[in-house]
Write a protein that holds these residues in place. Sequence first.
Motif, PDB file in Angstrom:
ATOM      1  N   ALA A   1       0.825  -1.213   0.000  1.00  0.00           N
ATOM      2  CA  ALA A   1       0.000   0.000   0.000  1.00  0.00           C
ATOM      3  C   ALA A   1       0.858   1.261   0.000  1.00  0.00           C
ATOM      4  N   ASP A   2       0.532   2.185  -0.887  1.00  0.00           N
ATOM      5  CA  ASP A   2       1.199   3.497  -0.913  1.00  0.00           C
ATOM      6  C   ASP A   2       0.158   4.526  -0.472  1.00  0.00           C
ATOM      7  N   THR A   3      -0.023   4.620   0.838  1.00  0.00           N
ATOM      8  CA  THR A   3      -1.086   5.480   1.382  1.00  0.00           C
ATOM      9  C   THR A   3      -0.775   6.960   1.174  1.00  0.00           C
ATOM     10  N   ALA A   4       0.508   7.309   1.158  1.00  0.00           N
ATOM     11  CA  ALA A   4       0.879   8.720   0.936  1.00  0.00           C
ATOM     12  C   ALA A   4       0.469   9.146  -0.475  1.00  0.00           C
ATOM     13  N   LYS A   5       0.744   8.295  -1.456  1.00  0.00           N
ATOM     14  CA  LYS A   5       0.352   8.594  -2.835  1.00  0.00           C
ATOM     15  C   LYS A   5      -1.163   8.662  -2.951  1.00  0.00           C
ATOM     16  N   ALA A   6      -1.852   7.729  -2.290  1.00  0.00           N
ATOM     17  CA  ALA A   6      -3.314   7.703  -2.348  1.00  0.00           C
ATOM     18  C   ALA A   6      -3.897   8.976  -1.760  1.00  0.00           C
ATOM     19  N   ALA A   7      -3.363   9.406  -0.622  1.00  0.00           N
ATOM     20  CA  ALA A   7      -3.861  10.621   0.034  1.00  0.00           C
ATOM     21  C   ALA A   7      -3.608  11.850  -0.830  1.00  0.00           C
ATOM     22  N   SER A   8      -2.446  11.894  -1.469  1.00  0.00           N
ATOM     23  CA  SER A   8      -2.110  13.025  -2.329  1.00  0.00           C
ATOM     24  C   SER A   8      -3.056  13.103  -3.538  1.00  0.00           C
ATOM     25  N   LEU A   9      -3.360  11.959  -4.132  1.00  0.00           N
ATOM     26  CA  LEU A   9      -4.265  11.925  -5.277  1.00  0.00           C
ATOM     27  C   LEU A   9      -5.677  12.369  -4.884  1.00  0.00           C
ATOM     28  N   LEU A  10      -6.131  11.942  -3.737  1.00  0.00           N
ATOM     29  CA  LEU A  10      -7.459  12.356  -3.265  1.00  0.00           C
ATOM     30  C   LEU A  10      -7.492  13.850  -2.989  1.00  0.00           C
ATOM     31  N   ASN A  11      -6.390  14.374  -2.477  1.00  0.00           N
ATOM     32  CA  ASN A  11      -6.310  15.812  -2.217  1.00  0.00           C
ATOM     33  C   ASN A  11      -6.383  16.600  -3.525  1.00  0.00           C
ATOM     34  N   GLU A  12      -5.678  16.096  -4.561  1.00  0.00           N
ATOM     35  CA  GLU A  12      -5.713  16.748  -5.870  1.00  0.00           C
ATOM     36  C   GLU A  12      -7.119  16.721  -6.468  1.00  0.00           C
ATOM     37  N   ALA A  13      -7.850  15.612  -6.189  1.00  0.00           N
ATOM     38  CA  ALA A  13      -9.203  15.470  -6.727  1.00  0.00           C
ATOM     39  C   ALA A  13     -10.236  16.217  -5.883  1.00  0.00           C
ATOM     40  N   GLY A  14      -9.823  16.673  -4.711  1.00  0.00           N
ATOM     41  CA  GLY A  14     -10.750  17.370  -3.822  1.00  0.00           C
ATOM     42  C   GLY A  14     -11.794  16.448  -3.214  1.00  0.00           C
ATOM     43  N   VAL A  15     -11.437  15.187  -3.028  1.00  0.00           N
ATOM     44  CA  VAL A  15     -12.359  14.191  -2.460  1.00  0.00           C
ATOM     45  C   VAL A  15     -11.845  13.767  -1.090  1.00  0.00           C
ATOM     46  N   LYS A  16     -12.721  13.872  -0.098  1.00  0.00           N
ATOM     47  CA  LYS A  16     -12.315  13.529   1.269  1.00  0.00           C
ATOM     48  C   LYS A  16     -12.949  12.239   1.782  1.00  0.00           C
ATOM     49  N   GLY A  17     -13.786  11.638   0.980  1.00  0.00           N
ATOM     50  CA  GLY A  17     -14.422  10.399   1.413  1.00  0.00           C
ATOM     51  C   GLY A  17     -15.773  10.237   0.748  1.00  0.00           C
TER      52      GLY A  17
END
Length: 623
Positions: free
Chosen positions: A390-406
Amino acid sequence: MKKFVALLLVLFVCLPVVAACSTLQGDNDKGATISMYLTDFPQTLDPAAVQLQADTAMIFSLIYQPLTTIDEKGKVKPGLAYEWYSYYDNRDEEYKMYFKLNETMWSDGISVSADDVVYAWKRILSPDSESPYASLLFPIKNARQVKSGIMTSDDLGLVAEDDKLLSITFENDYDTGLFAEAVSCIALSPLREDIITRAIKNNTDNSREQDWDKNAAIMVCNGPFRVQGLEEGVKLSLERNQYYYRDDEEDKLDRSVIPFRLVCYYENEKIDKKDTAEATEQQFQADKFDAGKSFYLGSFDKTTFAKYASSVTTNKLLSTYTYYFNTKNDILKDAKVRQALSAALDRQAIVNAIGKNYIASTGFVPSGVFDTASGTDFRKAGGDIYSTTADTAKAASLLNEAGVKGGTLRLAYLVPVTKNVANGLTDTFGKISYELASQIAAESAKASWESLGFTIELVPVYAEEFQSTLSSGNFDIIGVDYAVNSTDAIAYLAPFATKYSGNKVSISLDAETYTPHYTGLSDEEYDTLLDEVIYLKDRTERATKLHAIETKLAELCPATAVFQYTTSYTYNEKILKKISSNYYGYNDFSDLRMADYIETNSRENEESLNEAKTRSTEDESEG
């Protein structure tokens, strides 16, 4: 004279089995009945259909035979066809290929003909069909237009010149060696039009039990075995196809196929109702194996795999467990969100939890698929696209770029039995359990994705509902066995292009129409990349473009591979001999030998009769 002798040697080698003398013991002996656990119960035996379970291919390889096969070393070998060659038609300026077919018969004694191949392939390319294997046939002239409904099947560059000669006209100059590899896919096996047409006509109430691919009494097979018994939760029985490469009047019964029957009895047929301990199907089968009541194990759960780990043989399957993302979903419509979910998966942890020598995916196309030539590996050449952890840092960064928090997402996974059977097992015995790789993967994915802020609802889908769930798009994320079983990377990548999905099409007379992939992906750039490679002859250039297409698919991320399937088996080496496998990982039991089978089968028959008497007595006392 030397040429004549050489020709005789070639013909000798090409025969499926050459039995110098019979293995049978007496005129009334039909051969061994071998108790074995081949696979879990198959939900369809239609080779061209969307496969719910990757290991069903292990059964297909026993009951069907495509034009070619690929041996353990990755070399194309004759199958139903014993020879093929290219031809340029100067008059029509067309590139053609011919396959010459062997003389063999279906399990009902009717000769296998080139027309059976034509029917099977036209069926795949029909606008009414839903088959992910259509792209393998698109090099054929007008195949894409036939699938879209703008042309009819009569326009397809596919003709039975005579009973044993199949003619193919390509869209343009094409690599016939590549096509010979492609048609080794078990999904492209011949089928009988009369059998399927009659079964559809007679099945007026649309009964699942009367579908031709689920009823042993209807099916015919052109492989070494035929389906003799097929009852979910009870029995799978394969019997020698007595007409397989054999003259029924001249040849010994075991000329081409040694064993008489391969039989698997499933748990709820034999289970002791008074035993309240919960056990998986695999544990039940392992107990039979240890007790000497079964001689081959071809499916395991984590516990039984660990038990036999030192004796199992494991082969790769060219299939993966894959998550499809619904690209029309409000949360998942941004590719970066889909990339994030892919990056967050701990593929190696999932494989470890399943515990059956599966391989954590490092790209969408699995290991073993050819690259620039047969024997080269597309995955090795392309390198890693996914991380196995799992690359959780990459996943979190991508979600931040997409503006999606959940948000809330439903994750569907297959329960590989019908609901009635599952309910029947629970009501009757109260102790049948399933250790599903799909469920283990779903629980791990749920944990990974909830750590990112999502709420994940797990949705089990029973076998009879799974295809309609896919086709309707009634899912957010769904786990599928991506059972492509092809050595050509295009077969894995093409279905995500709009024109190449293989899905059913609503015909328009005015223009070509297409139905997108189940994920709903529609991307012009991806479509164009596929258009550029579909007819490409040069394999080096083709491989380069296919790697670029895989990279683009990872960017769009309508789907992500989780792990590659393997097939593992162990067997009683004192009882069974001569098991072989091909490049696809399929086992060949045509030459399977069983020691002292007359004595063993006699004992088994006696035990079966005693068990039947005991059950009858218990039922009478309970009544």
